[in-house]
Motif scaffolding. Structure first.
Motif, short mmCIF file in Angstrom:
data_model
loop_
_atom_site.label_atom_id
_atom_site.label_comp_id
_atom_site.label_asym_id
_atom_site.label_seq_id
_atom_site.Cartn_x
_atom_site.Cartn_y
_atom_site.Cartn_z
N LEU A 92 12.46 -4.87 -1.14
CA LEU A 92 11.53 -4.89 -0.07
C LEU A 92 10.80 -6.44 0.01
N SER A 93 11.10 -7.14 -1.26
CA SER A 93 10.61 -8.46 -0.77
C SER A 93 11.32 -9.05 0.36
N ARG A 94 13.31 -8.96 0.56
CA ARG A 94 13.32 -9.62 1.43
C ARG A 94 12.74 -8.63 3.17
N ALA A 95 12.71 -7.76 3.08
CA ALA A 95 12.07 -7.80 4.00
C ALA A 95 11.32 -7.86 4.55
N LEU A 96 9.95 -8.32 3.80
CA LEU A 96 8.70 -8.79 4.05
C LEU A 96 8.98 -10.35 4.38
N ARG A 109 -2.23 -9.29 5.42
CA ARG A 109 -2.16 -8.52 3.96
C ARG A 109 -0.97 -7.40 4.19
N SER A 110 -1.02 -6.61 2.76
CA SER A 110 -0.08 -6.46 2.43
C SER A 110 0.07 -5.22 3.09
N PRO A 111 0.71 -4.77 3.73
CA PRO A 111 0.98 -3.54 4.58
C PRO A 111 1.45 -2.53 3.69
N GLN A 112 1.21 -1.02 4.20
CA GLN A 112 1.63 0.49 4.15
C GLN A 112 3.14 0.13 4.33
N LEU A 113 3.31 1.34 2.84
CA LEU A 113 4.75 1.64 2.49
C LEU A 113 5.27 2.30 3.80
N LEU A 114 6.33 2.88 4.18
CA LEU A 114 6.58 4.11 5.14
C LEU A 114 7.85 4.53 4.53
N LEU A 150 10.37 1.02 6.04
CA LEU A 150 9.62 0.99 7.10
C LEU A 150 8.08 0.64 6.68
N PHE A 151 6.98 -0.44 7.63
CA PHE A 151 5.84 -1.29 6.94
C PHE A 151 5.32 -0.60 8.11
N HIS A 152 3.48 -0.39 8.27
CA HIS A 152 2.60 -0.44 8.52
C HIS A 152 1.41 -1.21 7.69
N ASP A 153 1.32 -1.81 8.65
CA ASP A 153 -0.55 -2.57 8.83
C ASP A 153 -1.35 -2.22 9.55
N GLY A 154 -1.65 -0.73 10.66
CA GLY A 154 -2.46 -0.38 10.68
C GLY A 154 -2.40 -0.67 12.29
N ARG A 155 -1.47 -1.56 13.16
CA ARG A 155 -1.77 -0.78 14.31
C ARG A 155 -0.20 -1.72 14.62
N ARG A 156 0.47 -1.77 13.90
CA ARG A 156 2.08 -2.14 14.54
C ARG A 156 3.07 -1.40 12.88
N VAL A 211 0.97 -0.66 -0.10
CA VAL A 211 -0.14 -0.18 -0.10
C VAL A 211 0.67 1.28 0.13
N ARG A 212 0.68 2.20 -0.88
CA ARG A 212 1.84 3.18 -0.45
C ARG A 212 0.81 4.16 -0.85
N THR A 213 0.51 5.10 -0.05
CA THR A 213 -0.47 6.66 0.42
C THR A 213 -0.44 7.78 -0.78
N ASP A 214 -0.91 8.29 -1.30
CA ASP A 214 -0.58 9.63 -2.30
C ASP A 214 -0.14 10.71 -1.11
N PRO A 215 0.59 11.51 -1.39
CA PRO A 215 1.56 12.50 -1.20
C PRO A 215 0.93 13.62 -0.08
N GLU A 216 -0.15 13.40 -0.99
CA GLU A 216 -0.88 14.83 -0.79
C GLU A 216 -1.96 14.24 0.55
N THR A 217 -2.04 13.32 0.30
CA THR A 217 -3.43 13.12 1.30
C THR A 217 -3.18 13.15 2.70
N TRP A 218 -2.74 13.55 3.46
CA TRP A 218 -2.56 14.24 4.84
C TRP A 218 -3.05 15.37 5.30
N ALA A 219 -3.04 16.14 4.51
CA ALA A 219 -3.40 17.47 4.43
C ALA A 219 -5.60 17.60 3.44
#
Length: 631
Positions: A286-290, A315-320, A332-338, A255-263
């Motif tokens: 990224l594959s090794r990290a996962l 499930r597919s985490p968000q890439l930070l 750095l990954f984020h899965d909604g709770r970690r 998951v890759r968030t759009d750069p302007e989503t925060w605003a």
């Protein structure tokens, strides 16, 4: 090393060429050689197949390539007069793997994903090197190292001399470490681990399928049967059921968030962070990290914050972030709770791989504003939230000093000094400011206490700062003059806090005139952890000094929080003439104090030359209080 870790070389009988009377070799004999060396040949196919199709698919494809190595409509095969059965099979399998675009009829597994066990540093380095090579070069490396072929023979099999030269250079560079890594379980598609696939998607599709095809393929690693090969007249039919779709370990589905989503969202937290870093498109990294997150090798240093689960991504985490800093590659990954941080040495760097997992649920504008990317012995570098418009570095021990501007590039700070392990001459803290696009003039402080997130610092002033003289004040950001002065005196107690601290609040709950002149302020510093329980450190700071007189401490308590608003504490104090006193103070709800046999109304008490240190308080509702840390 076991036979599973290092495949056994074929015997001389497997390499015997045809006799003058043998124009062709019976298929049963070829099948017997394939069955005996099945695991070795599958490993060879796995190494040759392109690395961009994901490890789950490569495992299945490798088994399929080997199982389809025998001619379907033949009873004998022709082997070159100077050749042997194993060589014939090896060449056929390597060339089939090189020609494999998208294999049809691959064995399917419903509900599971398969992949070899993750290895250590040497395996990660080899995997990274092979991922950057073409399939012919990958095959050539396997032939040179795994099979021990001369370069000329490897060039004949791959039909690519340039690939052999590249493989030879890699062999010389990695040496024995590369050979040991190649024979490890990292590259063995017969020693696999399983994880569930996308359960929600499978449930929505409501499709059930058999798993017999893949179970048979895996069973072949131990004892492949002739039924799997079907060499004669009837070609084997496709395995029933669709291949389950799972994306949790596929870097292409991060998951890759759009750069302007925060605003443009009311949810200003880690889910609004875009993917940043120069290696955010490096699928190999990224594959090794996962993969390491899902199944870390024992050689990978791992830390899991208290109250955090350590299972792989469901499930597919968000890439930070994915980039290179201070000789390390960091993801750095984020899965909604970690939040999960994977670190490996950069090419040419030293050290091993590491995996750190921390809680991140219910994070917000302040406690989701910075993440530690790398931390050294004396400094760290942070990734700041996209809504941070201004950053500085402040010394908590110098409240009158303005913050020093902090250089940030692509959201990454320069090296920031860490708080000292010993002594307390200075205490660095980040002073950040949120963009006016989400909130006006919001400045706040963070300090590094060893976790993945710096701790958020706040301040709660003395009663009387509210609308009524005895009103309870609320915690505020620790950037005002009173807050900075308070923190300059309490910062030195921070090293004693436990791991996983999310936020620390200094609450000034009482003021007292001191015997012999002057005044003091009673404070309770409360540290809240991500999992909920907190700890407190209570003390009194004389206005004419820089230190805090410790009055008590307690762990796993609600004291000094919104659920523990009543407090009493005491210290032994000596005035300038050396006279000894027991000082006691309570929070605004206290109406009576008893200490050393004396009782007084109100929230403070001083007893000269006390015969005991016992203290007790009562609130207006009759609740009896004792100082933190006492029974």
């Amino acid at each position: 090393m076991s036979e599973r870790d290092e495949p056994v070389l074929p015997r001389a009988s497997d390499r015997r060429g045809p006799t003058p009377s043998e124009d062709r070799i019976p298929l049963e004999r070829v099948e017997a050689v394939l069955v005996e060396h099945y695991a070795r040949l599958v490993r060879l196919a796995y190494l040759t197949l392109p690395g961009d199709r994901g490890r789950h698919r490569r495992v299945l494809d490798a088994h399929r390539v080997v199982q389809r190595a025998l001619p379907r409509l033949a009873r004998t095969v022709r082997v070159e007069p100077d050749g042997d059965v194993y060589t014939w099979l090896r060449t056929r399998i390597v060339r089939a793997a090189l020609a494999a675009g998208t294999l049809h009829g691959v064995p399917a597994v419903v509900g599971l994903r398969l992949f070899p066990r993750a290895g250590g540093v040497a395996e990660l380095e080899l995997d990274r090197s092979l991922s950057a090579m073409t399939p012919p070069a990958r095959a050539a490396y396997a032939l040179l190292v795994l099979e021990g072929l001369p370069e000329a023979e490897a060039a004949r099999v791959t039909d690519d001399p340039e690939a052999v030269r590249s493989a030879s250079a890699l062999r010389d560079r990695l040496g024995g470490a590369g050979e040991r890594a190649l024979t490890s379980t990292e590259f063995d598609p017969c020693v696999v681990q399983t994880t569930p696939d996308d359960l929600l998607r499978r449930r929505r599709n409501h499709r059930l399928a058999a798993v017999a095809g893949t179970l048979a393929a895996l069973a072949g690693c131990v004892a492949l049967t002739a039924q799997l090969m079907r060499p004669a007249t009837a070609p084997a039919g496709p395995v029933a059921g669709p291949q389950a779709a799972s994306t949790a370990l596929d870097p292409r589905h991060l998951v890759r968030t759009d750069p302007e989503t925060w605003a443009d969202t009311s949810r200003v937290d880690l889910t609004a962070w875009p993917a940043r870093g120069s290696l955010a498109g490096d699928e190999g990294l990224l594959s090794r990290a996962l993969r390491v997150w899902n199944h870390p090798s024992p050689s990978v240093r791992r830390s899991v914050a208290p109250g955090t689960t350590d299972e792989g991504p469901a499930r597919s985490p968000q890439l930070l972030y994915a980039g290179e800093l201070e000789g390390h590659r960091v993801v750095l990954f984020h899965d909604g709770r970690r939040t999960v941080r994977y670190t490996e040495p950069a090419p040419g760097g030293a050290g091993g791989a590491a995996l750190d997992i921390a809680r991140a649920d219910d994070s917000g504008v302040t406690d989701a504003s910075a993440l530690v990317l790398v931390r050294g012995p004396s400094s760290a570098r942070y990734l700041l939230a996209p809504w941070i418009s201004e950053s500085g570095l402040r010394d908590l021990r110098a409240p009158d000093r303005f913050p020093e501007p902090l250089r940030v590039d692509g959201g990454v700070t320069r090296s920031v000094p860490l708080p000292p392990d010993k002594g307390c001459g200075a205490w660095p803290a980040l002073q950040l400011r949120s963009s006016s696009r989400i909130v006006e003039n919001h400045r706040f402080l963070l300090t590094d206490l060893g976790g993945m997130f710096p701790a958020h610092l706040t301040y709660q002033p003395l009663p009387g700062h509210g609308k009524t003289p005895r009103a309870a004040a609320r915690p505020v950001e620790a950037t005002g003059p009173d807050a900075l002065v308070a923190w300059s005196r309490t910062a030195c107690t921070l090293p004693g806090l436990e791991a996983g601290v999310r936020a620390v609040n200094t609450w000034d709950f009482a003021g007292q005139r001191l015997p012999g002149g002057g005044s003091g302020t009673w404070s309770c510093m409360r540290a809240d952890t991500w999992q909920g329980p907190g700890q407190v450190v209570v003390g009194m700071r004389p206005d004419a000094g820089r230190g805090l007189l410790a009055a008590g401490a307690e762990r796993d308590t609600a004291a000094c929080s919104r659920y523990g608003q009543h407090l009493v504490a005491s210290v032994i104090y000596r005035d300038k003439d050396g006279n000894r006193y027991l000082l006691a103070a309570g929070s605004r709800g206290v109406t009576r104090l008893t200490a050393a046999g004396k009782t007084a109304s109100g929230t403070t008490l001083a007893v000269r030359n006390p015969t005991s240190t016992a203290v007790e308080a009562r609130t207006r509702t009759g609740q009896v209080l004792k100082p933190p840390g006492t029974a």
